[in-house]
Structures are given as structure tokens and as C-alpha cells.
Design a protein around this motif. Sequence first.
Motif, PDB file in Angstrom:
ATOM      1  N   ILE A 184      -3.465   3.136   4.303  1.00 23.77           N
ATOM      2  CA  ILE A 184      -3.692   2.352   3.079  1.00 23.77           C
ATOM      3  C   ILE A 184      -5.143   1.881   2.997  1.00 23.77           C
ATOM      4  CG2 ILE A 184      -1.286   1.606   3.000  1.00 23.77           C
ATOM      5  CD1 ILE A 184      -2.405  -1.217   3.896  1.00 23.77           C
ATOM      6  N   LEU A 194      -6.526   1.157  -0.291  1.00 26.93           N
ATOM      7  CA  LEU A 194      -5.684   0.250  -1.062  1.00 26.93           C
ATOM      8  C   LEU A 194      -5.633  -1.162  -0.479  1.00 26.93           C
ATOM      9  CD1 LEU A 194      -2.706   2.699  -1.702  1.00 26.93           C
ATOM     10  CD2 LEU A 194      -4.356   1.892  -3.402  1.00 26.93           C
ATOM     11  N   GLY A 245       0.808  -1.216   0.000  1.00 25.26           N
ATOM     12  CA  GLY A 245       0.000   0.000   0.000  1.00 25.26           C
ATOM     13  C   GLY A 245       0.836   1.258   0.000  1.00 25.26           C
ATOM     14  N   ASP A 252      -6.631  -4.031  -2.729  1.00 26.13           N
ATOM     15  CA  ASP A 252      -5.608  -4.294  -3.741  1.00 26.13           C
ATOM     16  C   ASP A 252      -4.431  -5.054  -3.148  1.00 26.13           C
ATOM     17  OD1 ASP A 252      -7.143  -2.969  -5.586  1.00 26.13           O
ATOM     18  OD2 ASP A 252      -5.979  -1.118  -5.528  1.00 26.13           O
ATOM     19  N   LYS A 253      -4.098  -4.741  -1.888  1.00 23.37           N
ATOM     20  CA  LYS A 253      -3.010  -5.463  -1.226  1.00 23.37           C
ATOM     21  C   LYS A 253      -3.371  -6.935  -1.048  1.00 23.37           C
ATOM     22  CE  LYS A 253      -0.133  -5.569   2.923  1.00 23.37           C
ATOM     23  NZ  LYS A 253       0.585  -4.758   3.912  1.00 23.37           N
ATOM     24  N   SER A 281       0.297  -1.425 -11.850  1.00 20.13           N
ATOM     25  CA  SER A 281       0.515  -0.503 -10.739  1.00 20.13           C
ATOM     26  C   SER A 281       1.502   0.613 -11.059  1.00 20.13           C
ATOM     27  CB  SER A 281       1.028  -1.276  -9.516  1.00 20.13           C
ATOM     28  OG  SER A 281       2.347  -1.771  -9.752  1.00 20.13           O
ATOM     29  N   ARG A 311       2.207   1.885  -3.478  1.00 20.02           N
ATOM     30  CA  ARG A 311       1.153   2.437  -4.327  1.00 20.02           C
ATOM     31  C   ARG A 311       0.898   3.908  -3.980  1.00 20.02           C
ATOM     32  NH1 ARG A 311      -2.884  -0.935  -6.314  1.00 20.02           N
ATOM     33  NH2 ARG A 311      -3.883   1.050  -6.850  1.00 20.02           N
ATOM     34  N   ARG A 312       0.935   4.232  -2.695  1.00 21.09           N
ATOM     35  CA  ARG A 312       0.704   5.618  -2.274  1.00 21.09           C
ATOM     36  C   ARG A 312       1.802   6.527  -2.828  1.00 21.09           C
ATOM     37  NH1 ARG A 312      -3.878   6.173  -1.282  1.00 21.09           N
ATOM     38  NH2 ARG A 312      -4.159   5.203   0.747  1.00 21.09           N
TER      39      ARG A 312
END
Length: 232
Positions: free
Chosen positions: A165, A168, A24, A171-172, A75, A27-28
Amino acid sequence: MAPPREHVVAVVAHPDDAELMCYGTLRRYREHGAAVTVVVVTTGVNGVSLADRDRGVSLTDQERAAESAASYDGSGIDLLLLGFTDGALVPDRQLVSGIEAELVRLGCTVLITHSLHAGPDHQDHLAVAQAAVNAATRVGTCTTILHGQPHAPRGDFHPTVLVDITDLLPDKVKALSEHQSQAGRWYLGGEYTRHRAADAGWTLAPARAADGHRFEAFETSLITLFTREEAR
């Protein structure tokens, strides 16, 4: 002159480690415009239980690499595999130099790696953490080191940074599910992943945790660089 683009590099021991520790967060960082690269030190082919090995189960480099690639598909996060053998890593010259070369080449500004307090955690995690921190001290662009939470709960991990997160987290969970060769390991399951993300906030951000926010937790090491003029 515009400052150089931030480049976040996660240096981890095994193919699923970055997804567990910091998916996460990576991605952030991408959402905020940073370049992000995951450096997986080993092939992960020895990630087979003794019981499965006795039944003839084996893994290949290609199988585990494909699982990692699937985890980050779409991603914008780059993946780099160094090809060391898992299970017997030591923070020697070869490992330190291999990691250092990639940190320099990528222009790493933020390093994410394992905790230095591995304890009963995997021995490869400690070796990679020691080697990565050693290497980072010679990388002039690297100003921040984040140490991710060990996979198993540990009393000597004291986080100072939380990354939210919440949005997210699904997604994780999906990224971790791509590691089908590791199916059945409790720390890869969605239930544990959601529990750990909930638990992470209670020490540093209890009000937000109570409101349903979910986090990844890190300890920090800072390498702050000053010129003579900046230090005045």
C-alpha cells in the motif's frame, strides 16, 4: 460466459476498523476492478473513554456514520451500517444471520474481517470475526477470507499475505483523520499508521521493506470449492 465480478466485503465491528485494518487493500482491489463494500456492524456510539464520558462527552449514530462516509468519499467503496450496539456483541444467531444476509446479497467473493485471535483486543472484534466466518461457510461465492492485523501488536498474529500500500499510505492516514470523534487514540494517529505499515513487511518481504515499501498484513482462511469434474 464471463466470470462474475469479484466483490470484496470488509465486515468490521466499528466505524474506524476497516480504515485501520485494510483501507489500502480495499483501494487496491478497487483499482483492479473489484466491487468493494465495507459493512460496519455497530454504530460506534459507545466509543468514548470513561474519562470523556465523565465530562459529559457523548456520540451520535449520525456523527460516526458521517466520519465513515468521509473516510471513503471519492474512493468508489460502498458503505453499509448494520446498526448493532457496540460494546456487547456476541456471535449469536442475530449477528450471524445479519452478516450472512449481506454477504449473500452482495455476492461476496472475498471476505475481510478481524483476527480470530483477539486476545486483549476489543471483544467486539472477536465476536464479529467469529460471526463473519460462520456466515461465510454458507455463502457459495465466498472463496477467500482475510483476517486483518489486530490494532494492538500481538504475538499470535502470523500473517501469510501482504498487500503493498506504499502509494496509498497517505490516503490511509487521511481517511483515519476523518474520525475526529476518536482524535487522540494512539492507534489512529499518522505516526503509528506509518510505523505499522513499515513493520508489516519485515517478516515476509524484508528486502522490499528495506527499500521503503509499506504493507497491510493478513492471515488467511480459504474455502475452495470444486465440482466433481474440476477435482479430477
